[in-house]
Design a protein around this motif. Structure first.
Motif, short mmCIF file in Angstrom:
data_model
loop_
_atom_site.label_atom_id
_atom_site.label_comp_id
_atom_site.label_asym_id
_atom_site.label_seq_id
_atom_site.Cartn_x
_atom_site.Cartn_y
_atom_site.Cartn_z
N ILE A 130 0.85 -1.20 0.00
CA ILE A 130 0.00 0.00 0.00
C ILE A 130 0.89 1.25 0.00
N PHE A 131 1.94 1.20 0.80
CA PHE A 131 2.86 2.33 0.90
C PHE A 131 3.48 2.63 -0.47
N GLN A 132 3.93 1.57 -1.15
CA GLN A 132 4.55 1.78 -2.45
C GLN A 132 3.54 2.27 -3.48
N THR A 133 2.29 1.76 -3.39
CA THR A 133 1.27 2.16 -4.35
C THR A 133 0.95 3.64 -4.24
N SER A 134 0.98 4.16 -3.01
CA SER A 134 0.67 5.58 -2.84
C SER A 134 1.65 6.44 -3.62
N VAL A 135 2.90 5.96 -3.73
CA VAL A 135 3.89 6.74 -4.48
C VAL A 135 3.55 6.76 -5.97
N TYR A 136 2.95 5.67 -6.46
CA TYR A 136 2.56 5.67 -7.88
C TYR A 136 1.61 6.84 -8.14
N LEU A 137 0.65 7.03 -7.21
CA LEU A 137 -0.30 8.14 -7.36
C LEU A 137 0.42 9.48 -7.35
N LEU A 138 1.39 9.59 -6.44
CA LEU A 138 2.12 10.85 -6.32
C LEU A 138 2.74 11.25 -7.66
N TYR A 139 3.21 10.26 -8.42
CA TYR A 139 3.83 10.56 -9.71
C TYR A 139 2.79 10.79 -10.80
N ILE A 140 1.77 9.90 -10.83
CA ILE A 140 0.84 9.87 -11.96
C ILE A 140 -0.04 11.12 -11.98
N VAL A 141 -0.56 11.49 -10.81
CA VAL A 141 -1.59 12.53 -10.77
C VAL A 141 -1.13 13.86 -11.39
N PRO A 142 0.05 14.39 -11.03
CA PRO A 142 0.42 15.69 -11.61
C PRO A 142 0.67 15.61 -13.11
N GLY A 143 0.84 14.40 -13.65
CA GLY A 143 1.11 14.27 -15.08
C GLY A 143 -0.13 14.49 -15.92
N LYS A 144 -1.31 14.41 -15.30
CA LYS A 144 -2.56 14.53 -16.05
C LYS A 144 -3.03 15.98 -16.06
N LEU A 145 -3.27 16.49 -17.24
CA LEU A 145 -3.87 17.82 -17.35
C LEU A 145 -5.32 17.62 -17.74
N VAL A 146 -6.24 18.36 -17.11
CA VAL A 146 -7.65 18.21 -17.47
C VAL A 146 -7.82 18.72 -18.89
N GLY A 147 -8.38 17.89 -19.76
CA GLY A 147 -8.56 18.27 -21.16
C GLY A 147 -7.36 17.96 -22.02
N GLY A 148 -6.27 17.50 -21.42
CA GLY A 148 -5.07 17.16 -22.19
C GLY A 148 -5.21 15.80 -22.84
N THR A 149 -4.52 15.60 -23.95
CA THR A 149 -4.58 14.30 -24.60
C THR A 149 -3.21 13.64 -24.58
N ALA A 150 -3.16 12.47 -25.18
CA ALA A 150 -1.88 11.78 -25.29
C ALA A 150 -0.95 12.63 -26.17
N PRO A 151 0.34 12.60 -25.91
CA PRO A 151 1.25 13.49 -26.64
C PRO A 151 1.52 13.02 -28.07
N ILE A 152 0.50 13.07 -28.88
CA ILE A 152 0.66 12.78 -30.31
C ILE A 152 0.38 14.09 -31.04
N ILE A 153 1.36 14.55 -31.80
CA ILE A 153 1.22 15.89 -32.39
C ILE A 153 0.11 15.89 -33.43
N SER A 154 -0.82 16.81 -33.24
CA SER A 154 -1.97 16.89 -34.14
C SER A 154 -2.45 18.33 -34.11
N PRO A 155 -2.91 18.86 -35.25
CA PRO A 155 -3.33 20.27 -35.26
C PRO A 155 -4.55 20.54 -34.39
N GLN A 156 -5.35 19.49 -34.10
CA GLN A 156 -6.57 19.72 -33.35
C GLN A 156 -6.31 19.99 -31.87
N TYR A 157 -5.17 19.49 -31.35
CA TYR A 157 -4.97 19.57 -29.90
C TYR A 157 -3.79 20.48 -29.57
N THR A 158 -3.90 21.19 -28.50
CA THR A 158 -2.79 22.02 -28.05
C THR A 158 -2.35 21.65 -26.65
N VAL A 159 -3.18 20.93 -25.90
CA VAL A 159 -2.84 20.60 -24.52
C VAL A 159 -2.53 19.10 -24.42
#
Lengths: 501, 126
Positions: B36-65
């Motif tokens: 459980i202790f180790q799993t909490s660290v996974y969250l610590l890393y993953i959560v800040p990586g997500k931007l609301v409305g952001g997509t996967a980093p595939i370059i496309s003219p439709q997305y900017t975030v």
């Protein structure tokens, strides 16, 4: 590109490849040849890298040709080129020794696994030392830790299992703390490259997440490096592990963790944050003094020789952290020197103790614990082994003419530089405690008569004595010719202090 | 407060895991705490990586975030490390059970002390 340019990668890759090959080969002898060859190659590479750094400055190697800070960078400067020589050198000495040593201590069918784990452990320790990437450092830390847990659990005594389990719990907490710290630093800087991280941190120094990262990192590494009072796992782990394992991890594992501490404090956080804005030097000084006196004092009363020297290791780590707490070039140089000097002296002592364990068997041929009752009068049967332990012990005390004296000399110099005369006194008095436990061995081995009815055992076999005496010779050599140790350590300390802000 | 929700979950898991690890004397429960202790660290890393409305980093003219993919890669590695640690811990627990007949820490300690006491009483001959 020529092969010489790829030496930094080969330093880690060769031991890494040797481990699965050892498993595939299955035969103890072939696995031994494989991993030993890798260790010697790693030692040769480490020396080549040290020479290269000494003549033409730091090396930056880009894994897969990805430019840092995006790709993983291996960065070799004066400090880690020196550490690479220590780690690979110890592996190159311990592996030939282990062949004869594990014969008695580990069932024959799992010998190849022992060698595979040694290969992995070596990979992890060399990787931590060479890498310039924070997350890569964590991965290598776990490679070395997991293999160390397995190596400790291979000990004959069932208490080896509980010792290994205890170390697994403590070590995993420590490693997880280190990832949390790296996570915070990554959140704040958006980079994992250590050099890049250092420049980006300089503008946000003192913000709360950075301080939290510093706290987590300090506690995590203190667990891994067995800095007093987080050393509880160490005595059992060293006592019940197979002799060759004790010698290898005793000389390298805690030292590499201390290297990581030095690297993060001076290169990343910067000594102005660590040592000037926070009361860390005072805390470190107090804990180091506790380690010097409490651990050395406990060592005197141990009845098992391996456990005695395990406690002595905790005390010696105290000298290293004491040097760090001065935050001066001489103090840091003394710490770096002591990493090396203590490593070879303690490695030699554990190798010789392993010789005693392998030779002093019960009637059924089962190795016994080297308790003091069984060691009585041992000097008549095993003169070379006992004399070697005494010389190693003299280095732990810091008698002139041994390597231990040089690092203590610089430590006292650093204390006087700061006008801390009482500290210089404390260092000398704590050495007297070391004298007490070494004398205890001398008294038992040289002046007591052997127990009645003890069979004559004779000297440990030559294949156990040669590697151990190589290290003992090193201890004396580096006590007289200090150009390698003092030169490297002073250069490394100057480089760290001048780059640190 | 709601913006820090994920961090509160992370810290709760972290402290809960660490508490189980320290408070339980059963070797398996300790490993549960460690996980459980180790799993909490996974969250610590993953959560800040997500931007609301952001997509996967595939370059496309439709997305900017774009969301940062690197934390996922790091945590994939950390999960592998966590699994390896857990497997080794369980394997050790099995071996300890075979050697001692118990996985309770205090019972194991008591058995070790009993052995030391008998060893001291009748020192085995060399």
């Amino acid at each position: 590109m020529s092969l010489a340019q790829h030496l930094p990668a080969l330093q880690v890759v060769l031991p890494l490849i040797s481990a699965p090959l050892a498993v595939l080969l299955r035969r103890g002898g072939l696995a031994f040849a494989m991993v030993t060859a890798a260790a010697w190659a790693a030692f040769a590479i480490a020396i080549a890298l040290w020479l290269q750094v000494d003549s033409s400055g730091s090396i930056s190697y880009h894994i897969g040709n990805w430019e840092p800070p995006w790709g993983i960078e291996y960065r070799i400067d004066r400090l880690n080129s020196f550490m690479l020589v220590l780690v690979s050198g110890m592996a190159a000495v311990v592996l030939p020794y282990s062949r004869a040593s594990i014969e008695r201590e580990i069932p024959r069918e799992s010998h190849y696994l022992f060698y595979a784990m040694m290969g992995l452990c070596m990979t992890g320790l060399l990787g931590i030392t060479i890498t310039g990437d924070a997350f890569n450092l964590f991965v290598f830390l776990e490679i070395s830790s997991l293999s160390t847990y397995v190596l400790i659990a291979l000990g004959r005594d069932r208490r080896a299992l509980t010792a290994s389990y205890q170390y697994l719990i403590m070590g995993s907490i420590g490693a997880t703390f280190i990832v949390i710290a790296i996570g915070f630093l990554y959140l704040m800087t958006g980079t994992l490259n250590l050099a890049d991280m250092a420049t980006k941190l300089s503008t946000i120094k003192g913000t709360r997440p950075v301080l939290v990262a510093l706290a987590f990192f300090t506690v995590g590494v203190s667990l891994k490096a067995a800095i007093f009072p987080l050393h509880q796992w160490l005595p059992n782990a060293y006592t019940y592990a197979p002799s060759a394992v004790t010698a290898f991890i005793g000389a390298t594992a805690t030292k590499v963790s201390l290297y990581a501490l030095i690297r993060f404090y001076f290169t990343i956080f910067g000594d102005s944050l660590v040592f000037e804005q926070l009361p860390l030097p005072e805390i470190m000084l107090m804990l180091s003094l506790f380690a010097l006196f409490v651990a050395n004092f406990i060592a005197i009363f141990q009845s098992n020789l391996k456990r005695l020297f395990a406690y002595s290791s905790i005390g010696q780590i105290g000298y290293i952290t004491l040097g760090l707490s001065f935050d001066s070039v001489h103090g840091l140089a003394a710490s770096i020197m002591h990493l090396f000097n203590h490593g070879i002296a303690k490695g030699a002592i554990f190798l010789l103790t392993g010789g005693i364990v392998a030779t002093l068997t019960t009637r059924q041929g089962i190795p016994t614990a080297p308790t003091f009752e069984r060691l009585a009068g041992l000097s008549k049967q095993m003169p070379l082994t006992c004399f070697g332990i005494v010389i190693g012990g003299l280095s732990l005390i810091g008698v002139p003419g041994t390597a231990g004296f040089i690092s203590k000399w610089y430590l006292i110099l650093a204390a006087i530089e700061k006008d801390q005369w009482w500290l210089a006194g404390a260092i000398v008095i704590s050495s007297l405690l070391a004298l007490a436990y070494v004398w205890r061995f001398v008294e038992v081995a040289y002046f007591r008569s052997p127990p009645v009815g003890q069979n004559a055992h004779g000297e440990a076999s030559i294949s156990l004595l040669i590697p151990a005496w190589l290290l003992i010779a090193g201890t004396i050599w580096f006590g007289f010719d200090t150009s390698f140790t003092v030169g490297s350590a002073l250069n490394a300390a100057q480089q760290l202090m001048s780059n640190s802000r | 407060m709601i913006g820090h929700f994920s961090y509160i979950v992370t810290v709760f898991l972290m402290v809960a895991g660490l508490y189980i690890l320290i408070a339980c004397s059963n070797l398996i429960k300790k490993l549960v705490g460690l996980s459980i202790f180790q799993t909490s660290v996974y969250l610590l890393y993953i959560v800040p990586g997500k931007l609301v409305g952001g997509t996967a980093p595939i370059i496309s003219p439709q997305y900017t975030v774009y969301s940062n993919p690197l934390p996922h890669v790091l945590i994939l590695t950390a999960i592998v490390v966590g699994v390896a640690t857990l497997a080794l811990g369980l394997a050790l627990a099995v071996r300890i059970r075979e050697a001692y007949g118990s996985i309770e820490e205090d019972e194991i300690l008591a058995r070790d002390h009993a052995v030391i006491a008998t060893e001291a009483a009748n020192e085995e001959p060399l």
